[in-house]
Design an enzyme around this catalytic site. Structure first.
Site, PDB file in Angstrom:
ATOM      1  N   ILE A 120     -21.806  18.645 -42.306  1.00  0.00           N
ATOM      2  CA  ILE A 120     -22.073  18.706 -40.858  1.00  0.00           C
ATOM      3  C   ILE A 120     -22.752  17.428 -40.346  1.00  0.00           C
ATOM      4  O   ILE A 120     -22.626  17.091 -39.172  1.00  0.00           O
ATOM      5  CB  ILE A 120     -22.905  19.973 -40.518  1.00  0.00           C
ATOM      6  CG1 ILE A 120     -22.715  20.358 -39.054  1.00  0.00           C
ATOM      7  CG2 ILE A 120     -24.370  19.810 -40.877  1.00  0.00           C
ATOM      8  CD1 ILE A 120     -23.199  21.758 -38.709  1.00  0.00           C
ATOM      9  N   ASP A 169     -30.543  21.914 -43.881  1.00  0.00           N
ATOM     10  CA  ASP A 169     -31.766  21.384 -43.245  1.00  0.00           C
ATOM     11  C   ASP A 169     -32.164  20.052 -43.891  1.00  0.00           C
ATOM     12  O   ASP A 169     -32.398  19.040 -43.201  1.00  0.00           O
ATOM     13  CB  ASP A 169     -32.871  22.442 -43.418  1.00  0.00           C
ATOM     14  CG  ASP A 169     -34.090  22.210 -42.557  1.00  0.00           C
ATOM     15  OD1 ASP A 169     -34.057  21.290 -41.728  1.00  0.00           O
ATOM     16  OD2 ASP A 169     -35.073  22.978 -42.707  1.00  0.00           O
ATOM     17  N   THR A 225     -26.541  31.905 -44.745  1.00  0.00           N
ATOM     18  CA  THR A 225     -25.701  32.321 -45.890  1.00  0.00           C
ATOM     19  C   THR A 225     -25.958  31.531 -47.169  1.00  0.00           C
ATOM     20  O   THR A 225     -25.276  31.737 -48.169  1.00  0.00           O
ATOM     21  CB  THR A 225     -24.198  32.237 -45.547  1.00  0.00           C
ATOM     22  OG1 THR A 225     -23.851  30.867 -45.313  1.00  0.00           O
ATOM     23  CG2 THR A 225     -23.859  33.074 -44.335  1.00  0.00           C
TER      24      THR A 225
HETATM   25  N1  AR6 Z   1     -23.038  20.635 -44.098  1.00  0.00           N
HETATM   26  C1  AR6 Z   1     -22.576  21.871 -43.769  1.00  0.00           C
HETATM   27  N2  AR6 Z   1     -22.992  22.999 -44.365  1.00  0.00           N
HETATM   28  C2  AR6 Z   1     -23.916  22.872 -45.345  1.00  0.00           C
HETATM   29  C3  AR6 Z   1     -24.454  21.634 -45.743  1.00  0.00           C
HETATM   30  C4  AR6 Z   1     -23.977  20.470 -45.069  1.00  0.00           C
HETATM   31  N3  AR6 Z   1     -24.417  19.252 -45.358  1.00  0.00           N
HETATM   32  N4  AR6 Z   1     -25.358  21.857 -46.744  1.00  0.00           N
HETATM   33  C5  AR6 Z   1     -25.375  23.177 -46.967  1.00  0.00           C
HETATM   34  N5  AR6 Z   1     -24.499  23.792 -46.134  1.00  0.00           N
HETATM   35  P1  AR6 Z   1     -28.760  26.922 -46.153  1.00  0.00           P
HETATM   36  P2  AR6 Z   1     -29.995  29.242 -44.815  1.00  0.00           P
HETATM   37  C6  AR6 Z   1     -24.191  25.221 -45.987  1.00  0.00           C
HETATM   38  O1  AR6 Z   1     -29.335  27.322 -47.453  1.00  0.00           O
HETATM   39  O2  AR6 Z   1     -29.310  30.177 -45.722  1.00  0.00           O
HETATM   40  C7  AR6 Z   1     -33.520  25.619 -45.965  1.00  0.00           C
HETATM   41  O3  AR6 Z   1     -34.361  25.253 -46.999  1.00  0.00           O
HETATM   42  C8  AR6 Z   1     -24.449  26.139 -47.167  1.00  0.00           C
HETATM   43  O4  AR6 Z   1     -23.399  26.046 -48.117  1.00  0.00           O
HETATM   44  O5  AR6 Z   1     -28.794  25.482 -45.781  1.00  0.00           O
HETATM   45  O6  AR6 Z   1     -29.994  29.534 -43.332  1.00  0.00           O
HETATM   46  C9  AR6 Z   1     -34.253  25.853 -44.652  1.00  0.00           C
HETATM   47  O7  AR6 Z   1     -35.360  24.988 -44.508  1.00  0.00           O
HETATM   48  C10 AR6 Z   1     -24.479  27.492 -46.476  1.00  0.00           C
HETATM   49  O8  AR6 Z   1     -23.148  27.942 -46.266  1.00  0.00           O
HETATM   50  O9  AR6 Z   1     -29.465  27.712 -44.911  1.00  0.00           O
HETATM   51  C11 AR6 Z   1     -34.641  27.281 -44.753  1.00  0.00           C
HETATM   52  O10 AR6 Z   1     -35.838  27.439 -45.503  1.00  0.00           O
HETATM   53  C12 AR6 Z   1     -25.084  27.169 -45.100  1.00  0.00           C
HETATM   54  O11 AR6 Z   1     -25.028  25.741 -44.969  1.00  0.00           O
HETATM   55  C13 AR6 Z   1     -33.498  27.917 -45.507  1.00  0.00           C
HETATM   56  O12 AR6 Z   1     -32.923  26.875 -46.286  1.00  0.00           O
HETATM   57  C14 AR6 Z   1     -26.523  27.628 -44.923  1.00  0.00           C
HETATM   58  O13 AR6 Z   1     -27.250  27.447 -46.128  1.00  0.00           O
HETATM   59  C15 AR6 Z   1     -32.452  28.440 -44.575  1.00  0.00           C
HETATM   60  O14 AR6 Z   1     -31.485  29.131 -45.315  1.00  0.00           O
END
Ligand code: AR6
Length: 173
Positions: A11, A34, A118
């Site tokens: 993203i 993040d 997720t």
């Molecule tokens: N581009 C697009 N999608 C991504 C990327 C990227 N670069 N990296 C990961 N994903 P998560 P949450 C996807 O864990 O579950 C953090 O530490 C990933 O495969 O990023 O909402 C925050 O600070 C998954 O499908 O977010 C919070 O503490 C999606 O992004 C916590 O994680 C969300 O995974 C939030 O957890």
């Protein structure tokens, strides 16, 4: 005309008006998407986030995108999955609505969502994607300026789920 699409990408590479960050309530960074957004945007993003003084689950706050190709980042805090009976679905829906509300307020034309909650937060992808697609569809059906929405998937499996929901899955031959 508004539009909806799913694609597989990092993203942080998308040149849209705003990308959405799956943040935590501190807004001070973390892992997953993040971490990737903060790394790509540079240290000014953390400074801007500090000034926001956190964010509650289901709410959203906006900052500039700094070094990102996207002009803005909309930070939202998804629910942690606790089995599905703690109001997770309503909170996840509120995340999407909060982001869309800010996008409308700022008159943005394009917005990309990761699959909120997720990853580290453990929300089952099928259920989360259904909420995401239904909520965005509903919002776009209300008459307003055009808004192009991208569901940005990190894995091929996630992309297949979104494409099936959007009706854009490649046909098996
Ligand atoms: N581009 C697009 N999608 C991504 C990327 C990227 N670069 N990296 C990961 N994903 P998560 P949450 C996807 O864990 O579950 C953090 O530490 C990933 O495969 O990023 O909402 C925050 O600070 C998954 O499908 O977010 C919070 O503490 C999606 O992004 C916590 O994680 C969300 O995974 C939030 O957890």
């Amino acid at each position: 005309m508004s539009s909806l699409r799913a694609l597989r990408a990092d993203i942080t590479t998308l040149a849209v008006d705003a990308i959405v960050n799956a943040a935590n309530s501190s807004l001070l960074g973390g892992g997953g998407v993040d971490g990737a957004i903060h790394r790509a945007a540079g240290p000014k993003l953390l400074e801007a986030c500090r000034a926001l003084a956190g964010c509650k689950t289901g709410q959203a706050k906006i900052t500039p995108g700094f070094r990102l190709p996207a002009s803005y980042v909309i930070h939202t805090v998804g629910p942690v999955w606790q089995g599905g009976h703690q109001g997770e679905a309503a909170l996840l829906e509120r995340c999407y609505l909060s982001c869309l509300h800010i996008a409308r307020e700022k008159r943005l034309r394009s917005l990309a969502f990761p699959s909120l909650s997720t990853g580290a937060y453990g929300y089952p992808i099928h259920q989360a994607a259904q909420i995401a697609v239904a909520c965005v569809r509903q919002c776009l059906s209300v008459k307003d300026g055009p808004l192009d929405i991208t569901f940005c998937c990190f894995s091929a499996a996630d992309l297949a789920i979104y494409e099936a929901l959007l009706g854009t899955a490649p046909q098996a031959v």
